[in-house]
Design a protein around this motif. Structure first.
Motif, PDB file in Angstrom:
ATOM      1  N   ALA A   1       0.830  -1.205   0.000  1.00  0.00           N
ATOM      2  CA  ALA A   1       0.000   0.000   0.000  1.00  0.00           C
ATOM      3  C   ALA A   1       0.864   1.254   0.000  1.00  0.00           C
ATOM      4  O   ALA A   1       0.523   2.248  -0.655  1.00  0.00           O
ATOM      5  CB  ALA A   1      -0.938  -0.008   1.199  1.00  0.00           C
ATOM      6  N   GLU A   2       1.972   1.235   0.728  1.00  0.00           N
ATOM      7  CA  GLU A   2       2.891   2.376   0.706  1.00  0.00           C
ATOM      8  C   GLU A   2       3.464   2.578  -0.688  1.00  0.00           C
ATOM      9  O   GLU A   2       3.585   3.713  -1.179  1.00  0.00           O
ATOM     10  CB  GLU A   2       4.013   2.182   1.722  1.00  0.00           C
ATOM     11  CG  GLU A   2       3.571   2.340   3.166  1.00  0.00           C
ATOM     12  CD  GLU A   2       4.693   2.086   4.150  1.00  0.00           C
ATOM     13  OE1 GLU A   2       5.730   1.506   3.736  1.00  0.00           O
ATOM     14  OE2 GLU A   2       4.539   2.458   5.332  1.00  0.00           O
ATOM     15  N   ASP A   3       3.812   1.482  -1.333  1.00  0.00           N
ATOM     16  CA  ASP A   3       4.328   1.555  -2.698  1.00  0.00           C
ATOM     17  C   ASP A   3       3.254   2.086  -3.646  1.00  0.00           C
ATOM     18  O   ASP A   3       3.539   2.929  -4.512  1.00  0.00           O
ATOM     19  CB  ASP A   3       4.793   0.174  -3.144  1.00  0.00           C
ATOM     20  CG  ASP A   3       5.407   0.179  -4.535  1.00  0.00           C
ATOM     21  OD1 ASP A   3       6.480   0.777  -4.707  1.00  0.00           O
ATOM     22  OD2 ASP A   3       4.804  -0.404  -5.452  1.00  0.00           O
ATOM     23  N   ALA A   4       2.031   1.622  -3.480  1.00  0.00           N
ATOM     24  CA  ALA A   4       0.932   2.082  -4.326  1.00  0.00           C
ATOM     25  C   ALA A   4       0.719   3.584  -4.180  1.00  0.00           C
ATOM     26  O   ALA A   4       0.566   4.306  -5.167  1.00  0.00           O
ATOM     27  CB  ALA A   4      -0.348   1.325  -3.977  1.00  0.00           C
ATOM     28  N   ALA A   5       0.713   4.044  -2.948  1.00  0.00           N
ATOM     29  CA  ALA A   5       0.519   5.477  -2.715  1.00  0.00           C
ATOM     30  C   ALA A   5       1.652   6.289  -3.319  1.00  0.00           C
ATOM     31  O   ALA A   5       1.426   7.334  -3.942  1.00  0.00           O
ATOM     32  CB  ALA A   5       0.408   5.750  -1.216  1.00  0.00           C
ATOM     33  N   ALA A   6       2.882   5.822  -3.152  1.00  0.00           N
ATOM     34  CA  ALA A   6       4.038   6.542  -3.682  1.00  0.00           C
ATOM     35  C   ALA A   6       4.007   6.626  -5.198  1.00  0.00           C
ATOM     36  O   ALA A   6       4.475   7.605  -5.799  1.00  0.00           O
ATOM     37  CB  ALA A   6       5.326   5.879  -3.209  1.00  0.00           C
ATOM     38  N   LEU A   7       3.451   5.597  -5.852  1.00  0.00           N
ATOM     39  CA  LEU A   7       3.414   5.558  -7.315  1.00  0.00           C
ATOM     40  C   LEU A   7       2.243   6.336  -7.907  1.00  0.00           C
ATOM     41  O   LEU A   7       2.254   6.645  -9.103  1.00  0.00           O
ATOM     42  CB  LEU A   7       3.334   4.106  -7.793  1.00  0.00           C
ATOM     43  CG  LEU A   7       4.612   3.284  -7.663  1.00  0.00           C
ATOM     44  CD1 LEU A   7       4.336   1.833  -8.012  1.00  0.00           C
ATOM     45  CD2 LEU A   7       5.707   3.847  -8.554  1.00  0.00           C
ATOM     46  N   GLY A   8       1.234   6.633  -7.098  1.00  0.00           N
ATOM     47  CA  GLY A   8       0.101   7.397  -7.608  1.00  0.00           C
ATOM     48  C   GLY A   8      -1.209   6.669  -7.664  1.00  0.00           C
ATOM     49  O   GLY A   8      -2.196   7.198  -8.188  1.00  0.00           O
ATOM     50  N   PHE A   9      -1.279   5.432  -7.141  1.00  0.00           N
ATOM     51  CA  PHE A   9      -2.576   4.778  -7.036  1.00  0.00           C
ATOM     52  C   PHE A   9      -3.476   5.611  -6.121  1.00  0.00           C
ATOM     53  O   PHE A   9      -3.009   6.203  -5.143  1.00  0.00           O
ATOM     54  CB  PHE A   9      -2.427   3.371  -6.450  1.00  0.00           C
ATOM     55  CG  PHE A   9      -1.977   2.335  -7.450  1.00  0.00           C
ATOM     56  CD1 PHE A   9      -2.908   1.655  -8.224  1.00  0.00           C
ATOM     57  CD2 PHE A   9      -0.633   2.035  -7.609  1.00  0.00           C
ATOM     58  CE1 PHE A   9      -2.505   0.690  -9.141  1.00  0.00           C
ATOM     59  CE2 PHE A   9      -0.212   1.077  -8.523  1.00  0.00           C
ATOM     60  CZ  PHE A   9      -1.153   0.401  -9.296  1.00  0.00           C
ATOM     61  N   ALA A  10      -4.760   5.645  -6.433  1.00  0.00           N
ATOM     62  CA  ALA A  10      -5.710   6.417  -5.640  1.00  0.00           C
ATOM     63  C   ALA A  10      -6.261   5.636  -4.462  1.00  0.00           C
ATOM     64  O   ALA A  10      -6.740   6.225  -3.486  1.00  0.00           O
ATOM     65  CB  ALA A  10      -6.864   6.883  -6.523  1.00  0.00           C
ATOM     66  N   ALA A  11      -6.215   4.307  -4.555  1.00  0.00           N
ATOM     67  CA  ALA A  11      -6.819   3.469  -3.519  1.00  0.00           C
ATOM     68  C   ALA A  11      -6.282   2.052  -3.627  1.00  0.00           C
ATOM     69  O   ALA A  11      -5.708   1.661  -4.648  1.00  0.00           O
ATOM     70  CB  ALA A  11      -8.339   3.460  -3.653  1.00  0.00           C
ATOM     71  N   THR A  12      -6.495   1.302  -2.548  1.00  0.00           N
ATOM     72  CA  THR A  12      -6.183  -0.124  -2.517  1.00  0.00           C
ATOM     73  C   THR A  12      -7.432  -0.869  -2.057  1.00  0.00           C
ATOM     74  O   THR A  12      -8.106  -0.447  -1.111  1.00  0.00           O
ATOM     75  CB  THR A  12      -5.017  -0.415  -1.558  1.00  0.00           C
ATOM     76  OG1 THR A  12      -3.809   0.138  -2.095  1.00  0.00           O
ATOM     77  CG2 THR A  12      -4.818  -1.918  -1.333  1.00  0.00           C
ATOM     78  N   ALA A  13      -7.761  -1.943  -2.724  1.00  0.00           N
ATOM     79  CA  ALA A  13      -8.927  -2.735  -2.348  1.00  0.00           C
ATOM     80  C   ALA A  13      -8.568  -3.694  -1.218  1.00  0.00           C
ATOM     81  O   ALA A  13      -7.461  -4.245  -1.184  1.00  0.00           O
ATOM     82  CB  ALA A  13      -9.455  -3.506  -3.549  1.00  0.00           C
ATOM     83  N   CYS A  14      -9.507  -3.899  -0.310  1.00  0.00           N
ATOM     84  CA  CYS A  14      -9.315  -4.772   0.847  1.00  0.00           C
ATOM     85  C   CYS A  14     -10.339  -5.903   0.820  1.00  0.00           C
ATOM     86  O   CYS A  14     -11.452  -5.728   0.312  1.00  0.00           O
ATOM     87  CB  CYS A  14      -9.494  -3.983   2.149  1.00  0.00           C
ATOM     88  SG  CYS A  14      -8.428  -2.535   2.323  1.00  0.00           S
ATOM     89  N   VAL A  15      -9.964  -7.038   1.390  1.00  0.00           N
ATOM     90  CA  VAL A  15     -10.884  -8.174   1.468  1.00  0.00           C
ATOM     91  C   VAL A  15     -11.310  -8.477   2.898  1.00  0.00           C
ATOM     92  O   VAL A  15     -12.121  -9.369   3.119  1.00  0.00           O
ATOM     93  CB  VAL A  15     -10.268  -9.443   0.835  1.00  0.00           C
ATOM     94  CG1 VAL A  15     -10.115  -9.259  -0.664  1.00  0.00           C
ATOM     95  CG2 VAL A  15      -8.928  -9.796   1.485  1.00  0.00           C
ATOM     96  N   HIS A  16     -10.781  -7.718   3.864  1.00  0.00           N
ATOM     97  CA  HIS A  16     -11.130  -7.934   5.273  1.00  0.00           C
ATOM     98  C   HIS A  16     -11.107  -6.590   5.992  1.00  0.00           C
ATOM     99  O   HIS A  16     -10.225  -5.753   5.718  1.00  0.00           O
ATOM    100  CB  HIS A  16     -10.130  -8.897   5.926  1.00  0.00           C
ATOM    101  CG  HIS A  16     -10.532  -9.328   7.308  1.00  0.00           C
ATOM    102  ND1 HIS A  16     -10.264  -8.569   8.428  1.00  0.00           N
ATOM    103  CD2 HIS A  16     -11.188 -10.432   7.742  1.00  0.00           C
ATOM    104  CE1 HIS A  16     -10.732  -9.187   9.492  1.00  0.00           C
ATOM    105  NE2 HIS A  16     -11.305 -10.316   9.110  1.00  0.00           N
ATOM    106  N   PRO A  17     -12.040  -6.358   6.902  1.00  0.00           N
ATOM    107  CA  PRO A  17     -12.058  -5.070   7.617  1.00  0.00           C
ATOM    108  C   PRO A  17     -10.752  -4.756   8.336  1.00  0.00           C
ATOM    109  O   PRO A  17     -10.381  -3.579   8.485  1.00  0.00           O
ATOM    110  CB  PRO A  17     -13.204  -5.242   8.616  1.00  0.00           C
ATOM    111  CG  PRO A  17     -14.088  -6.265   8.002  1.00  0.00           C
ATOM    112  CD  PRO A  17     -13.185  -7.219   7.277  1.00  0.00           C
ATOM    113  N   GLY A  18     -10.028  -5.790   8.777  1.00  0.00           N
ATOM    114  CA  GLY A  18      -8.773  -5.572   9.477  1.00  0.00           C
ATOM    115  C   GLY A  18      -7.679  -4.975   8.608  1.00  0.00           C
ATOM    116  O   GLY A  18      -6.654  -4.511   9.126  1.00  0.00           O
ATOM    117  N   GLN A  19      -7.882  -4.981   7.292  1.00  0.00           N
ATOM    118  CA  GLN A  19      -6.884  -4.405   6.395  1.00  0.00           C
ATOM    119  C   GLN A  19      -7.066  -2.903   6.196  1.00  0.00           C
ATOM    120  O   GLN A  19      -6.146  -2.217   5.747  1.00  0.00           O
ATOM    121  CB  GLN A  19      -6.945  -5.102   5.026  1.00  0.00           C
ATOM    122  CG  GLN A  19      -6.579  -6.580   5.069  1.00  0.00           C
ATOM    123  CD  GLN A  19      -6.670  -7.219   3.694  1.00  0.00           C
ATOM    124  OE1 GLN A  19      -7.544  -6.885   2.897  1.00  0.00           O
ATOM    125  NE2 GLN A  19      -5.770  -8.153   3.412  1.00  0.00           N
TER     126      GLN A  19
END
Length: 271
Positions: free
Chosen positions: A197-215
């Motif tokens: 997720a840190e890598d995604a944010a640094a690259l410019g992704f707007a969001a990350t999808a999660c499969v569990h509330p704990g994520q």
């Protein structure tokens, strides 16, 4: 060309559409909920899942409905159910080209490019005016290639998955729309999720999808700039106001791309 603004993120949470008892909890935990009519629901439960979406109202501004692929026998029924709801944002599973969007011109579309064909046509899909975002998926991609694993034993993505991730991000960026990073399926691997997720944010992704509330809290923290980075970003933006072009700041050179990166950090902080 004007696309719908992407208003979700950074933590999007999938919820099986045949579990209406979980809808409100999922929405309360995340920035938006993805009510899933596709992989999370068995074929014999899809009709009940569609009925649940129609009969269980949520805030439409924070709901995405993932429908089955355009080639699926369930697609038409998904769209018919969607028409009975206030929801106007659709995630199209296994999107494989612009022809798959013909029946979706009246809604905002998040195209899920998760097959070989889908990744290769991602740029053409991103050009469609009602597409607000692209998302990629590793597991269906590898399955479409005849493979059996998207990751190495140490958890790193294999090269083809990394390539697909980059291609979808580039396609989205080239057309001024958002990119959403894939789910992290290892629920006990918090460090791995945080790093991705840190890598995604640094690259410019707007969001990350999660499969569990704990994520969710892990993703939110990863997208939130740390205090030092945010202070630098605000300071360099302020300094730029008095500079006509390239200038030196705290031992480094600042030009237009650096300023845009600083502005992105401030946007991620929500200020």
């Amino acid at each position: 060309m004007t696309h719908p603004p992407f208003r979700f993120g950074p933590a999007l949470l999938f919820c099986p559409a045949d579990r209406p008892d979980r809808y409100a909890k999922a929405l309360d935990r995340a920035d938006a909920v993805i009510l899933d009519l596709e992989d999370a629901v068995a074929d014999d439960a899809k009709a009940a899942a569609r009925a649940a979406i129609v009969g269980t109202p949520l805030d439409p501004e924070r709901v995405i409905v993932r429908v089955n692929a355009a080639s699926s026998p369930h697609f038409a029924a998904d769209l018919a159910a969607l028409a009975e709801t206030p929801y106007t944002t659709v995630m199209l599973a296994k999107c494989e080209g612009t022809a798959d969007l013909v029946d979706l011109v009246e809604v905002e579309v998040i195209a899920l490019c998760e097959t070989a064909r889908g990744v290769l046509t991602s740029a053409e899909v991103a050009a469609i005016p009602n597409v607000s975002a692209l998302m990629w998926g590793a597991e269906d991609l590898v399955a479409s290639l005849g493979g059996s694993s998207s990751r190495h034993a140490d958890g790193r993505y294999r090269d083809v998955a990394t390539h697909a991730r980059s291609q979808v991000l580039l396609a989205a960026g080239a057309h001024g729309i958002a990119a959403i990073d894939a789910v992290h399926l290892e629920l006990d691997d918090s460090p791995g999720l945080r790093a991705e997720a840190e890598d995604a944010a640094a690259l410019g992704f707007a969001a990350t999808a999660c499969v569990h509330p704990g994520q969710v809290h892990i993703v939110r923290a990863a997208y939130r700039p740390d205090a030092e980075s945010l202070e630098w970003a605000r300071a360099v933006i302020a300094a730029a106001a008095g500079e006509p072009g390239v200038f030196a700041f705290r031992g480094g050179m600042v030009d237009a791309p650096v300023l845009r990166q600083a502005e992105a950090l401030v946007r991620r902080a929500g200020s």
